[in-house]
Design an enzyme around this catalytic site. Structure first.
Site, short mmCIF file in Angstrom:
data_model
loop_
_atom_site.label_atom_id
_atom_site.label_comp_id
_atom_site.label_asym_id
_atom_site.label_seq_id
_atom_site.Cartn_x
_atom_site.Cartn_y
_atom_site.Cartn_z
N SER A 149 -0.78 1.06 5.95
CA SER A 149 -1.23 -0.16 7.34
C SER A 149 -2.33 -0.74 7.42
CB SER A 149 -1.49 1.44 8.10
OG SER A 149 -2.07 0.38 9.37
N ASP A 150 -2.04 -1.57 7.47
CA ASP A 150 -3.51 -2.88 7.38
C ASP A 150 -2.99 -3.29 8.76
OD1 ASP A 150 -4.48 -3.84 4.67
OD2 ASP A 150 -4.38 -5.88 6.02
N THR A 151 -4.99 -3.93 8.88
CA THR A 151 -4.53 -5.02 10.26
C THR A 151 -5.42 -6.13 9.72
OG1 THR A 151 -5.29 -2.95 11.19
CG2 THR A 151 -6.52 -5.10 12.41
N ALA A 157 -0.32 -3.71 10.82
CA ALA A 157 1.41 -3.66 10.21
C ALA A 157 1.02 -1.76 10.39
CB ALA A 157 1.71 -4.25 9.51
N LYS A 186 1.13 -1.07 -0.15
CA LYS A 186 -0.13 0.12 0.25
C LYS A 186 0.93 1.27 0.27
CE LYS A 186 -4.07 -2.01 2.06
NZ LYS A 186 -4.55 -1.99 3.76
#
Length: 203
Positions: free
Chosen positions: A69-71, A106, A52
């Protein structure tokens, strides 16, 4: 002067970064969110945050920084993605009911080079343990009809109605929402970004 870009379409991440006091622009990047064969939850979430961030490079100036960011939610060895439909949602809630799971968020902070490539990059990943009470079918269906689960990793938003399901949380509450505040601020400070409130004169 370097600028900060948040590579995320999530309103929650934008609100959290704003709450930290940073000035930034925000863009949405299109990334295929599909785990590779044999890819662990941690490797997957870190890769998505990195991709991203890097996908926004072409739209920024050299010297700027991009925060991706990623969840995702992991239960044992299963990755629980966003619900495809009500059946998928119900299955995920039944899996989470009365059990603990892990929420991985992250971060990837990428500097844009003069050649519009990666000049530098730092990553962090925050893991939070969350336990749910045992859920009834009525609770699950009522939650679906609130509209909250759609588009949420694991099918729930802890800052909304689903907070009533949580019996224990060990880690970062804001990380479960989508952006761990402490780790995000430390990462931004490490490359020279200061929140707006530190730039004003003392009273």
């Amino acid at each position: 002067m370097m600028a900060l870009c948040l590579a995320s379409g999530s309103p929650r991440r934008r609100e959290l970064l704003t709450a930290l006091g940073y000035s930034f622009t925000a863009i949405t990047t299109a990334i295929a969110e599909v785990p590779a064969a044999g890819e662990s939850a941690l490797d997957y979430v870190n890769r998505l945050a990195r991709e991203k961030s890097e996908a926004a490079i072409a739209q920024q100036k050299p010297g700027d920084w991009i925060l991706g960011s990623d969840t995702l939610i992991a239960l044992d060895d299963k990755i629980l993605e966003k619900p495809n439909d009500v059946e998928h949602f119900c299955w995920m809630m039944q899996q989470l009911s009365g059990r603990k799971h892990w929420v991985h968020t992250a971060l990837a902070l990428t500097e844009v080079s003069a050649a519009h490539d990666v000049a530098a990059q730092q990553q962090r990943c925050v893991t939070t343990e969350v336990s749910f009470k045992r859920l009834t079918d009525a609770e699950i269906m009522h939650y679906w009809h609130t509209g909250e689960p759609q588009g949420k990793a694991g099918g729930y938003a802890i800052q909304g109605f689903a907070e009533r399901f949580v019996t224990r949380l060990n880690g970062s509450y804001s990380g479960v929402i989508g952006l761990p505040l402490y780790e995000t601020e430390q990462l931004l400070r490490s490359v020279g970004f200061l929140p707006n409130w530190e730039r004003v004169d003392e009273c």
